[in-house]
Design an enzyme around this catalytic site. Structure first.
Site, short mmCIF file in Angstrom:
data_model
loop_
_atom_site.label_atom_id
_atom_site.label_comp_id
_atom_site.label_asym_id
_atom_site.label_seq_id
_atom_site.Cartn_x
_atom_site.Cartn_y
_atom_site.Cartn_z
N ASP A 147 0.86 -1.19 0.00
CA ASP A 147 0.00 0.00 0.00
C ASP A 147 0.90 1.24 0.00
OD1 ASP A 147 -2.29 1.55 0.25
OD2 ASP A 147 -2.44 1.29 2.42
N GLU A 189 2.86 5.00 -3.99
CA GLU A 189 2.93 5.93 -5.14
C GLU A 189 4.28 6.60 -5.24
OE1 GLU A 189 0.47 5.83 -2.78
OE2 GLU A 189 -0.68 4.55 -4.11
N ASP A 230 -8.85 4.41 -2.25
CA ASP A 230 -9.80 4.87 -1.24
C ASP A 230 -11.06 5.48 -1.82
OD1 ASP A 230 -7.84 4.02 0.44
OD2 ASP A 230 -7.08 6.03 0.91
C1 NOJ Z 1 -4.59 3.51 2.48
C2 NOJ Z 1 -5.21 2.36 1.75
O1 NOJ Z 1 -5.74 2.79 0.52
C3 NOJ Z 1 -6.27 1.73 2.62
O2 NOJ Z 1 -6.86 0.66 1.94
C4 NOJ Z 1 -5.65 1.27 3.93
O3 NOJ Z 1 -6.64 0.74 4.76
C5 NOJ Z 1 -4.98 2.46 4.61
N1 NOJ Z 1 -4.03 3.05 3.74
C6 NOJ Z 1 -4.30 2.05 5.93
O4 NOJ Z 1 -3.29 1.18 5.69
#
Ligand code: NOJ
Length: 915
Positions: free
Chosen positions: A499, A502, A575
Site C-alpha cells: 500500500d 505511489e 480509497d
Molecule cells: C490507504 C489504503 O488505501 C487503505 O486501503 C488502507 O486501509 C490504509 N491506507 C491504511 O493502511
C-alpha cells in the site's frame, strides 16, 4: 514512545477543499504549459541520414530554429507493432530509459524501402501489407495498411524535446527572466521547491488516429470508459498519487498509471503505448462529429472523416512510442502483452472473496470474523490485516499484545484452507534500534535527497525513510525479508499487500516524494516516479516466489502500478467512498484497467470511506462478485460491516452473491488462464465482443465476463427495473435467473428485486460452474462441475474449462493442466481435449448439464462413452425451457479426460464422450 500519525488524510469523511488543494491542476504543471503554449516546432529529417539495418531504420531529426538534433529509430515487428523511439543525438548526459517494464528483447523485422522521393520515403516490412511513410520537411510518420491510413505521428508539428542542460552553464536557459513561472530550473508549488538538476527536460508528440472517434484506456482515472475530449477540460494526468476519497469524473492523477490508449472503430482496433515513467499528460481531441444538421437533405450531409488527435506530454525521459496495429481488439491485447507481459495466473484462492478492514483488532477478532463466515454459510478465502497489526507501523513485525501468536493464527486459518494477507508499505520507520531499519540503512537501500543524504518523509510511522526499489540490489534485499526464517511469525499461507507505494509521503509535494529526490544510479525521482510502486510490487513478488523455491504462485495486491504490473498480481482502485456514484464508477475504472493489461483488479466492496447503507452494501457485493478481484474493505473509523450485521435479508442477499461467485469460479479461472496465455481480459467492454455494433461503444454500466456472460450490476438505489442492452441481431441471450430467452439487438426493461443480479448467457456458449461452493475455494473441488449449454440460433454452443492444481507453477513447468472443450452440435454435446500438451489428472466430474434453448425433445438423452450408451436422468419442461439432466455415471462423467484416453496423442486418437 510512539509518534502520532502525521497523516493529513482524514481518517473518515470525505476530504474537504483544503485536502484537494494539495494537488496540481493542469495550469500548475509548468512543463505542460510550456508545451501547450509553444508554437509548433519545425523538425525536419534528411534522406542522407536514413540508415536501414536488419532491425529497423534510423534517421536524424533537426529543429529548424534551435538546431536541436535528435535521433529517431523506427522498428517494426511481424505481429503488427511499430516502435518509434526519439532521443537526443548528443546529450550532455544520458537520458532516463525505462527498464524492467518490457519483457525481453523484441524481434524486429528488417525494413525495406518501398519507394522514395526527395521529400519522403516509404518503408515496408514482412508481407508488405503495412507501409510507413516518412516525410522529411516537416517530419511526419504515417502508418497505413493496404492504403488505409491508420495513424500519423507529428501531424501538427508538436514534436517537442527539451535537451538536457549542463547545470553549471544554465543561464542561457532563462525564460524571459522568470524562471519560476516557466519552471525551467526551479519551480515552487505551495511550499515545495523543486530544483531541476538537468534543467527542463520535457518531451512530447502528437498523433492522429484516422477514422477513430472512440478511445479508451489511460488509467487510472475515476472517469468514463470512453475518453473525454480534453480541449474543453483537464488533460488526462498520469502521475501516481495518494488521493484519499478522490473526486469522480476527474482526469487528475490517481494511484497508478498505464500510458496506453486504445482506439476503436468498427473495422479496426489500434493502440498506442507511450513508454515513459515521468509525469505525463495526455490531451485527446475528437474531430469527428458528422454534420448533424437535419435541414440538409439526406445524402448531402457534409461528413468530416472521423479522427482523434492525441497529444502526449512527459516531464522527462525519452520518446518511446509503440503503435499497436490490431486489427482486432484481441490482437491489440496480445501485441501489448508481448511487450509488457501477460496477466499472472492468480492462485485460485485469490479469486475467492477477501475480507479486509482497517483494522481487525486482534487474533480473537480475526478468529471471530472467520467463524462468522462459517456460521452464516458465506464462503470466503482470505483475512486481511492492515497497518495496526504491526509493532508501531514497523512492517515485518507484529504487535505482540494484539497478535502474540501470528503463526498459530495462520495455521488456524490454514486448517480451513484459508489465508492471511498482511500489509507491507514502502516507508520504513526511522528507528536506530530496529535491526530491519539498520540493515536497510547500512545497505544503502534508501532513496536520497538532492543533497545526497537519506531522504526523510512522514507516513504512518512518523518520520520515515523510503526504500529505493528501483535498485535491483534493494529489491533482492527486500525480497529476502519475506523468507520464512527472516519474517518472524510468517508461514507459507501469508501473502502480501503493498500500500502507499505511489509513494505516499504525508509531508511531500502533492503528498508524494519530491521530484528532485535521488535514486540509485543518480536518477532523479521525476524520471521514474510512476515506476515506484511497480518496483515494490516486483520486489515483493520476487520475495514470495523465492520463499517457495520458485514453485508457488505469489499473491500480492498493490495500490500503485504501471504498465507491466499485470505480471505481478492484483491492484485495486484505492480509497473510494461508500456512495452509489463510486459503485457506478468502479465499472468503467475496472474496464479501463482491463483493456490496458491490468486484468486482476477490483474496488473496495462497500466503499472504503464512510458507511454504506444496507442496500448499497448488498448492491456492492453483487457488483464486486462480478469483478475480478473481490474484497470487502473499510476505513478505520467506519462502523463494522461484516455481511451478517444488517439483518437476515441483507445477509441472505450477500450470501447468495458470494456463493454465486464461488460456483462460477471454474469459469473465472478459465478466463484468467486465457488472460495468461492470450491476454484477453476476463472482463471486457461490450464493444470488444461486438466490435462492429456502434451502439455498444460507449456502454459502461454493463460488460462481458468472458465472451459468454453479459452483466449489468444494479448501481442505483431503490430501483425496480433496469434497462439492459442486449447486443447483436443474430444473438440469443438467456437470463440466468429465469432461463428466459431474448433476441439480441434490443434493450430490455428487466424487473429487479434486491436479490436480482442481472446476468445473461449468450447463445452459443457453454459455461462451467461448480454444483456447490462449500466454505472456501479449496472446498470447490469436492463439488462436481455443471455445464450450462446455451444454444445459439442454429442449436450450437461451445466452451472450455481449464483445470490445474490451483496454486503452483506445475501447470507451466510440468504441463500439469487440462483444457477441456465442450461442443454442442446437432443435438450432441461432445467433450474433447483442447490442448494435448496438458497432462493434469483430476477427479473432477461433470455431473449435470443444463441445456438452454431446446424447444422439444425428440429422444431421451443418453451418455455415450466408448461403445456404451447409458440413459441419463433428465428433466424437460417446455414451459420453463431448459433441459437439464444428471449423468448416472458414478455421480458424473469426468470433466478431465485421463492422459490415456482423451489427451493422449500416443495412438493419434482422441476418444470423445458423447451425451
Ligand atoms: C490507504 C489504503 O488505501 C487503505 O486501503 C488502507 O486501509 C490504509 N491506507 C491504511 O493502511
Amino acid at each position: 514512545m510512539e509518534v502520532n500519525v502525521l497523516s493529513t488524510e482524514p481518517e473518515s469523511g470525505v476530504p474537504g477543499d483544503e485536502f484537494k488543494e494539495k494537488f496540481k491542476k493542469n495550469h500548475d504543471i509548468t512543463f505542460y504549459r510550456r508545451q501547450r503554449d509553444k508554437a509548433v516546432s519545425q523538425y525536419f529529417a534528411s534522406l542522407e541520414t536514413l540508415l536501414l539495418t536488419d532491425r529497423g531504420a534510423s534517421l536524424e531529426l533537426c529543429e529548424r530554429d534551435s538546431q536541436n538534433r535528435l535521433s529517431l529509430q523506427i522498428r517494426a515487428t511481424q505481429n503488427g507493432t511499430v516502435r518509434v523511439s526519439i532521443d537526443e543525438l548528443q546529450p550532455v548526459k544520458q537520458r532516463y530509459h525505462v527498464s524492467d517494464v518490457l519483457v525481453g528483447e523484441m524481434t524486429y523485422e528488417p525494413l525495406r524501402v518501398h519507394w522514395k522521393r526527395e521529400d519522403c520515403v516509404c518503408l515496408t516490412w514482412g508481407l508488405g501489407q503495412y507501409q510507413l511513410l516518412v516525410s522529411f520537411l516537416p517530419f511526419k510518420l504515417e502508418i497505413s495498411c493496404d492504403g488505409e491510413e491508420i495513424v500519423t505521428l507529428n501531424p501538427e508539428n508538436k514534436l517537442y524535446f527539451e535537451t538536457l542542460q549542463d547545470p553549471t552553464r544554465s543561464s542561457s536557459n532563462s525564460c524571459q527572466g522568470d524562471e519560476n513561472q516557466c519552471g525551467l530550473l526551479k519551480e515552487t508549488f505551495r511550499q515545495f521547491e523543486d530544483i531541476k538538476a538537468n534543467g527542463p527536460s520535457s518531451v512530447g508528440m502528437d498523433l492522429s488516429l484516422h477514422g477513430f472517434n472512440h478511445t479508451y484506456g489511460l488509467p487510472e482515472h475515476a472517469d468514463t470508459l470512453v475518453l473525454k475530449d480534453t480541449s474543453v477540460s483537464e488533460a488526462y494526468r498520469l502521475y501516481n498519487l495518494d488521493v484519499f476519497g478522490y473526486d469522480i469524473n476527474s482526469r487528475l492523477g490517481l494511484y497508478g498509471s498505464v500510458p496506453v490508449l486504445i482506439a476503436h472503430k468498427p473495422e479496426r482496433t489500434a493502440g498506442v503505448f507511450w513508454l515513459n515513467a515521468s509525469e505525463t499528460l495526455v490531451d485527446v481531441k475528437y474531430n469527428s462529429e458528422p454534420n448533424e444538421n437535419e435541414d440538409e437533405p439526406p445524402g448531402k450531409k457534409s461528413k468530416i472523416a472521423p479522427q482523434t488527435d492525441v497529444r502526449w506530454i512527459s516531464e522527462s525521459g525519452t520518446i518511446d512510442c509503440f503503435i499497436l496495429l490490431g486489427p482486432t481488439a484481441a490482437q491489440v491485447f496480445s501485441q501489448y502483452a508481448q511487450l509488457t507481459g501477460y496477466q499472472a495466473l492468480p492462485p485460485l484462492f485469490s479469486l475467492g472473496y477477501h475480507q479486509c478492514r482497517w483494522n481487525y483488532e486482534d487474533e480473537a477478532d480475526v478468529k471471530a470474523v472467520d467463524a462468522g463466515f462459517d456460521s452464516h454459510s458465506i464462503p470466503y478465502d482470505v483475512m486481511w490485516l492492515d497497518i495496526e497489526h504491526t509493532n508501531g507501523k514497523r512492517y515485518f513485525t507484529w504487535d505482540s499484545k494484539l497478535f502474540p501468536n501470528p503463526a498459530e493464527l495462520q495455521r488456524h486459518l490454514q486448517k480451513k484452507n484459508r489465508k492471511l494477507v498482511v500489509i507491507s508499505d514502502p516507508h520504513i520507520k526511522i528507528d536506530p534500534d530496529w535491526s530491519f531499519y539498520c540493515e536497510a540503512k547500512d545497505g544503502g537501500h534508501f532513496v536520497k535527497n538532492r543533497e545526497g543524504a537519506v531522504y526523510e518523509g512522514t507516513c504512518w510511522p512518523g518520520e520515515s525513510n523510503y526504500l529505493d526499489f528501483s535498485s535491483s540490489k534493494t529489491r533482492s534485499w527486500y525480497a529476502r525479508q519475506f523468507s520464512l526464517s527472516k519474517y518472524e511469525g510468517s508461514t507459507e499461507s501469508l501473502f502480501v499487500w503493498n500500500d502507499m507505494n505511489e509513494p505516499s509521503v504525508f509531508n511531500g509535494p502533492e503528498q508524494t516524494m519530491p521530484k528532485d529526490a535521488v535514486h540509485f544510479g543518480g536518477w532523479e525521482h521525476r524520471e521514474l516516479h510512476n515506476l515506484y510502486g511497480f518496483y515494490q510490487h516486483m520486489a515483493t513478488f520476487e520475495g514470495l516466489l523465492t520463499r517457495s523455491g520458485g514453485t508457488e504462485r505469489p499473491f500480492i495486491l498493490s495500490r500503485s502500478f504501471f504498465a507491466g504490473s499485470q505480471r505481478l498480481g492484483a491492484i485495486w482502485t484505492g480509497d473510494n467512498v461508500a456512495t452509489w456514484e463510486y459503485l457506478k464508477i468502479s465499472i468503467p475504472m475496472l474496464l479501463s484497467l482491463s483493456l490496458t493489461g491490468i486484468q486482476f483488479c477490483g474496488a473496495d466492496v462497500g466503499g472504503f470511506v464512510q458507511d454504506p447503507d444496507p442496500e448499497l452494501l448488498v448492491r456492492w457485493y453483487q457488483a464486486g462478485a462480478l469483478q475480478p478481484f473481490f474484497r470487502g474493505h473499510s476505513a478505520k473509523v467506519t462502523k463494522r460491516r461484516e455481511p451478517w450485521l444488517f439483518g437476515v435479508e441483507v445477509t441472505s442477499a450477500i450470501r447468495s452473491a458470494v456463493q454465486d461467485r464461488y460456483c462460477l469460479l471454474p469459469y473465472w479461472y478459465t478466463l484468467f488462464h486465457q488472460a495468461h496465455v492470450s491476454a484477453l481480459p476476463p472482463i471486457r467492454p461490450l464493444w470488444v465482443e461486438f466490435p462492429s455494433d456502434s451502439s455498444t461503444f460507449a456502454v459502461e454500466n454493463q460488460y462481458m465476463i468472458g465472451s459468454a456472460l453479459l452483466v449489468c450490476p444494479v448501481t442505483d438505489p431503490g430501483v425496480t427495473e433496469v434497462r439492459v442492452l442486449l447486443p447483436g441481431s443474430d444473438e440469443l441471450w438467456y437470463d440466468t435467473n429465469t432461463a428466459e430467452v431474448h433476441k439480441g439487438a434490443r434493450t430490455l426493461d428487466l424487473p429487479v428485486t434486491l436479490n436480482t443480479v442481472p446476468v445473461f448467457q449468450r447463445g452459443g456458449t457453454v459455461v462451467p460452474r461448480r454444483a456447490g461452493c462449500g466454505s472456501s475455494t479449496a472446498d470447490l473441488q469436492q463439488h462436481p462441475i455443471t455445464l450450462t449449454v446455451a444454444l445459439d440460433t442454429k442449436g450450437n454452443a461451445d466452451g472450455v474449462v481449464y483445470l490445474d492444481d490451483g496454486h503452483s507453477f506445475s501447470y507451466r513447468d510440468q504441463k500439469q493442466f487440462c483444457l477441456c472443450r465442450f461442443s454442442m452440435r446437432v443435438g450432441r454435446l461432445v467433450s474433447s481435449c483442447a490442448d494435448d500438451k496438458g497432462s493434469f489428472v483430476s477427479d473432477d466430474k461433470v455431473e449435470s448439464v443444463v441445456i438452454l434453448g431446446l424447444n422439444s425433445l425428440k429422444r431421451k438423452p443418453k451418455l455415450k462413452s466408448g461403445a456404451a450408451r447409458t440413459p441419463v436422468m433428465f428433466e424437460f419442461d417446455v414451459k420453463r425451457g431448459p433441459l437439464s439432466f444428471v449423468s448416472p455415471y458414478n455421480g458424473g462423467t469426468r470433466a478431465q479426460p485421463s492422459p490415456n484416453t482423451h489427451c493422449s496423442s500416443a495412438n493419434g486418437s482422441s476418444p470423445k464422450r458423447r451425451l
